[in-house]
Design an enzyme around this catalytic site. Sequence first.
Site, PDB file in Angstrom:
ATOM      1  N   LYS A   1     -39.243  31.900  32.360  1.00 49.21           N
ATOM      2  CA  LYS A   1     -38.534  32.338  33.533  1.00 49.21           C
ATOM      3  C   LYS A   1     -38.575  31.463  34.655  1.00 49.21           C
ATOM      4  O   LYS A   1     -37.948  31.010  35.334  1.00 49.21           O
ATOM      5  CB  LYS A   1     -38.553  33.935  33.889  1.00 49.21           C
ATOM      6  CG  LYS A   1     -37.983  34.905  32.938  1.00 49.21           C
ATOM      7  CD  LYS A   1     -36.733  34.668  32.691  1.00 49.21           C
ATOM      8  CE  LYS A   1     -35.953  35.905  31.796  1.00 49.21           C
ATOM      9  NZ  LYS A   1     -34.696  35.726  31.720  1.00 49.21           N
TER      10      LYS A   1
ATOM     11  N   ASP B   1     -33.746  48.006  26.490  1.00 46.01           N
ATOM     12  CA  ASP B   1     -34.258  48.097  25.281  1.00 46.01           C
ATOM     13  C   ASP B   1     -35.701  47.391  25.524  1.00 46.01           C
ATOM     14  O   ASP B   1     -36.791  47.747  24.638  1.00 46.01           O
ATOM     15  CB  ASP B   1     -33.532  47.154  24.098  1.00 46.01           C
ATOM     16  CG  ASP B   1     -32.169  48.103  23.887  1.00 46.01           C
ATOM     17  OD1 ASP B   1     -31.965  49.097  24.310  1.00 46.01           O
ATOM     18  OD2 ASP B   1     -31.763  47.561  23.053  1.00 46.01           O
TER      19      ASP B   1
ATOM     20  N   ASN C   1     -27.913  35.588  30.512  1.00 47.64           N
ATOM     21  CA  ASN C   1     -28.871  36.612  30.636  1.00 47.64           C
ATOM     22  C   ASN C   1     -29.529  36.652  29.339  1.00 47.64           C
ATOM     23  O   ASN C   1     -30.471  37.325  29.113  1.00 47.64           O
ATOM     24  CB  ASN C   1     -28.106  37.955  30.944  1.00 47.64           C
ATOM     25  CG  ASN C   1     -28.952  39.161  30.267  1.00 47.64           C
ATOM     26  OD1 ASN C   1     -29.520  39.728  30.919  1.00 47.64           O
ATOM     27  ND2 ASN C   1     -28.460  39.790  29.132  1.00 47.64           N
TER      28      ASN C   1
ATOM     29  N   TYR D   1     -43.187  34.976  28.386  1.00 41.59           N
ATOM     30  CA  TYR D   1     -41.951  35.433  29.008  1.00 41.59           C
ATOM     31  C   TYR D   1     -41.865  34.733  30.332  1.00 41.59           C
ATOM     32  O   TYR D   1     -40.963  34.230  30.736  1.00 41.59           O
ATOM     33  CB  TYR D   1     -42.106  36.696  29.085  1.00 41.59           C
ATOM     34  CG  TYR D   1     -40.835  37.395  29.926  1.00 41.59           C
ATOM     35  CD1 TYR D   1     -39.644  37.372  29.375  1.00 41.59           C
ATOM     36  CD2 TYR D   1     -41.173  37.719  31.306  1.00 41.59           C
ATOM     37  CE1 TYR D   1     -38.611  37.930  30.369  1.00 41.59           C
ATOM     38  CE2 TYR D   1     -40.138  38.261  31.995  1.00 41.59           C
ATOM     39  CZ  TYR D   1     -38.805  38.562  31.515  1.00 41.59           C
ATOM     40  OH  TYR D   1     -37.884  39.068  32.386  1.00 41.59           O
TER      41      TYR D   1
END
Length: 254
Positions: free
Chosen positions: A164, A197, A89, A160
């Site tokens: 992924k 967060d 994760n 990002y």
Amino acid sequence: MTRPLDRQTVLVTGAGRGLGAAIARAFAREGAKVAINYRTSADAAEALAAELGDNAITVRADVTDAAAVSAMVAEISERLGPPTTLVHNALAAYSFNGDARATLETLEWSEIARQTETAVAGALHAIKAMRPHFQAAGEGRVVTIGSNLVQNPVVPYHDYTAAKAALMAFTRTASKDLGPLGVTVNMVAGGLLRTTDASAATPDAVFDLIAGQTPLGHVTTPEELADAVLFFASPWARAVTGQTLVVDGGLVCG
């Protein structure tokens, strides 16, 4: 026969806070032993371990450092027993604020490389460190955490999302290599989560917009996504590998 959740020893990377903490709590709830990996969130990780009790420990390591990951897995084996399950994760620091994101005009390759190093290299290092334990047990579980932005880049977070997407491909190829050992490798791809967060910078209006477009009528929570991770780790998913399950309330297709 794949062991039940309450007989698993689980390493959750990036588990000091946010989604990782929710995943750690979910496994602990089901009776698993849990190793809470963190890099900088020491206080949050220690507080979580205290909350979860005697079957939880904290282990510090930067997942981009192969030697540190190997040492971490050795420590887990010594303190909790051989690890059976990996949930990767860990995320390089990121803020989901569409107004402040890097555009193609401002994006640097180093930003993509930084995200990919944590997402893909981190998975590689952890799998390599745990492989001897998988081989000895004749079974194991690997679950990676992805994003529905790969399928639907409604906000182009280039760095990002590219990382992924690479992790999704690596998940599929790793399933072929690890299958003969009795190990399944799958991905749970979440959407925007309310709230972690990373998503704290997202304006409320965006959350409301996504909720309105989602069949279930609400934004997915970390706890809901964590339950899908449990499925892939459980005996019920013993014949499922190399797959990506999108868990976002039905917003996009996998």
